[in-house]
Design a protein around this motif. Sequence first.
Motif, PDB file in Angstrom:
ATOM      1  N   THR A 199       0.803  -1.324  -0.112  1.00  0.00           N
ATOM      2  CA  THR A 199       0.011   0.116  -0.151  1.00  0.00           C
ATOM      3  C   THR A 199       0.952   1.112  -0.086  1.00  0.00           C
ATOM      4  N   THR A 200       2.105   1.212   0.498  1.00  0.00           N
ATOM      5  CA  THR A 200       3.167   2.059   0.278  1.00  0.00           C
ATOM      6  C   THR A 200       4.449   1.638  -0.127  1.00  0.00           C
ATOM      7  N   ILE A 205       0.989  -3.672   3.966  1.00  0.00           N
ATOM      8  CA  ILE A 205       0.123  -4.311   2.758  1.00  0.00           C
ATOM      9  C   ILE A 205      -1.125  -4.469   2.693  1.00  0.00           C
ATOM     10  N   GLN A 206      -1.900  -4.855   1.590  1.00  0.00           N
ATOM     11  CA  GLN A 206      -3.351  -5.246   1.498  1.00  0.00           C
ATOM     12  C   GLN A 206      -3.389  -6.569   0.996  1.00  0.00           C
ATOM     13  N   LEU A 207      -4.087  -7.518   1.803  1.00  0.00           N
ATOM     14  CA  LEU A 207      -4.194  -8.720   1.192  1.00  0.00           C
ATOM     15  C   LEU A 207      -5.652  -8.911   0.423  1.00  0.00           C
ATOM     16  N   TRP A 214      -2.411  -5.010   6.896  1.00  0.00           N
ATOM     17  CA  TRP A 214      -1.433  -5.492   7.548  1.00  0.00           C
ATOM     18  C   TRP A 214      -0.240  -4.688   7.736  1.00  0.00           C
ATOM     19  N   ARG A 215       0.488  -4.727   8.982  1.00  0.00           N
ATOM     20  CA  ARG A 215       1.606  -3.827   8.892  1.00  0.00           C
ATOM     21  C   ARG A 215       2.763  -5.110   9.482  1.00  0.00           C
ATOM     22  N   LEU A 271       1.837  -0.530  -4.802  1.00  0.00           N
ATOM     23  CA  LEU A 271       1.217  -1.695  -5.589  1.00  0.00           C
ATOM     24  C   LEU A 271       2.017  -2.906  -6.113  1.00  0.00           C
ATOM     25  N   THR A 272       3.358  -2.991  -5.638  1.00  0.00           N
ATOM     26  CA  THR A 272       4.080  -4.046  -6.089  1.00  0.00           C
ATOM     27  C   THR A 272       3.357  -5.326  -5.697  1.00  0.00           C
TER      28      THR A 272
END
Length: 725
Positions: free
Chosen positions: A484-485, A503-505, A547-548, A570-571
């Motif tokens: 996300t970053t 991250i975004q799951l 999640w971090r 967005l990777t």
Amino acid sequence: MATLVLTAVGTAIGGPLGGAVGAFLGQQVDQSLLGSGSREGPRLKELAVTTSSYGQPIGRHFGRMRVAGTVIWATELSETSSTQGGKGQPKTTTYSYSANFAVALSSTPIARVGRIWSDGNLLRGSGGDLKVGGSLRVYLGHGDAKADPLIAADKGAEAPAFRDCAYVVFEGLELADFGNRIPALTFEIFSVRDTEVSLADLVPEATLTSEESPLANTRGFADEGGALSNTLSAINRVFPLECTTTSGGLRLSSSTEIAETPIVLPEQLLQGDNQSSDGNHKSRANTIGEEPLALRYYDEQRDYQPGVQRAIGRRPAGRETLVDLPATMTAQGAKVLANDNANRSRWLHERIVWRVGQLDPEIGPGTVVRIPSTPGIWRVRTWEWYDLGIELGLERLTPGEASSTGADTGTPAPPSDLIVGVTQLDCFELPPLDTTNPSSELIFVAASSANSAWSGAALYREQEGALIPIGSTGLERAVLGELTTALAASSALFFEPNSSMDIQLAAEDLTLSATDTIGLAAGMNRLLVGSEVVQFTGAVALGSGRWRLEGLLRGRAGTEEFAQAEHPALTSIALIGPELTDLSTAGIQSTPSLSIAAIGRGDTEAVSASLRNFGLSRRPPTPVHPKLHWRDDGSIEVCWTRRVRGLWHWEYEGDAPLVEESERYLLGYGAVDTPSITFTTNEPAFALSASDLSGLTSTFGSGDLWVRQVGTFLNSNALFLAFLD
């Protein structure tokens, strides 16, 4: 003298329906004379399953019900084989089966089919989605239905259309989840009016006192066939009915239907020889302990499983009376009916004989009246003509409804009803792990979806527009997502306890777990971020699938060069675990143009993913520890340390064993992709004399000196050795 009623009169006036009602009334008399057992009404079908028997009646269903149905057509099971294996792996042939069959649901038209259960689990959800492969067609039971095309293809011109019968047809239903057999099925069906059931639905031939005559709190009813009197008896036990004969035929009404202003009877005639001192006969039957204290029904809140609600009040000694009613209700509605039923039974059979000289024409069998100077409301049951007047037999009605109390349906455990999501797909190469054959191409597929209803997908290799089957994914979803970053660059030399990434799951229910440095050493929590393998110790859920990850160990398994560049937001990320599908046994070769496709149950078309990280599994890792030595004569010597694919621990201080066919190195001067000149050597060292150095710089100018290890399949990335000027 004339007396109202029973079967003979009913049959004479009302025909077969009248005979059924007469038998029903006769049963009422029998019960009043002989008593009743502890279990009344038709038995609810707790364990009913789909059957196929000649002569079995197809029930009439009203409102909303859950029914088993009857198989009315089927073909032989269809077998499909699939062979997997290759490239030194044993070939395995698996067989799968599917079925085509039709199930009759109701002999009355329905509005729609809702959920379908198979062996207790959901086969079709409330959204209309099948949980396994196959297709479903629904026929609502109208008289103009045409034959199903699949049945027509099997039976030809003689194919039946099963008109006036609601049924469903399964085509190609996959049976792997059911032990390769047709499962036990039950169906949720809805009639046109699915909010309540009325006497008009159940007995359309009868004349009703009101247009609809709804059965309070009843949201569905099952008439499984047999004598109509049995159905009426079951209803009467919970909803007392009044059945009377008139010049126009039979008339049915609910005993709870009371006019707003009941007719008041005239005063009694003078005392007669057979009357008591107050001018009437009054009696009350002894019904202590006979109250039906429990009602058994189909509980809508528990997926139509049988439920029981008991009336409030003191429990009598002995066995309680349990009434079975094949009706769909809520727990609250059933509780009200149980209380009302018990309340009526406590007032049952309080009777009075009332003699009048003239009868109002509006008073007939079933008429509700009041008696002068006598409390309560009464119903006319019989009359007889005597020389001294007309004698009416009256029965007192229940004085008011029972109080409503809370009802508990229990704690239902319904099966999951999630709509199968579309497949999310990723395909990539991974660097070899410690126990991996270094000559293997490690191509993996990661497949996931937005919820747990997804249970795998078929895999294909895309070749010139065609899809070539190569197997299938596992049943478990891979943990996929994206940054996300941005993730900053790292030297990948040390454990970074203060570093983190967000991250975004792919789904909110996917989870990650924490570990410690011992777990990192054991290979836990490996995450592929772009082309870099990252390990993490901490995992903090931020909600909504975010999640971090904290405590990072970067550049694992020889991917430190990818850690030295920033990963933008967005990777793509993928957790390296057993949920990944290994394509090494499917005969797939790694090429830059390789594309894999997947088709799951929730996919309307194939989902594609191109191979990422081509060559990562068989490329030698970049050499390390470059050193430059200048000699007194102006010459130089450069050296480095090689590494080995798959052996990352370096547990022994000596050189790791070579896994390439030979030890060779390629040195270059100038740009890595377009070097000005190259050299080869078989040792991790190389020397250039003073004249060679002078010739390089004078011919090609200033430039970089670098080295690659030559691998069996690919060359490593370049290691910078020195800048020559």
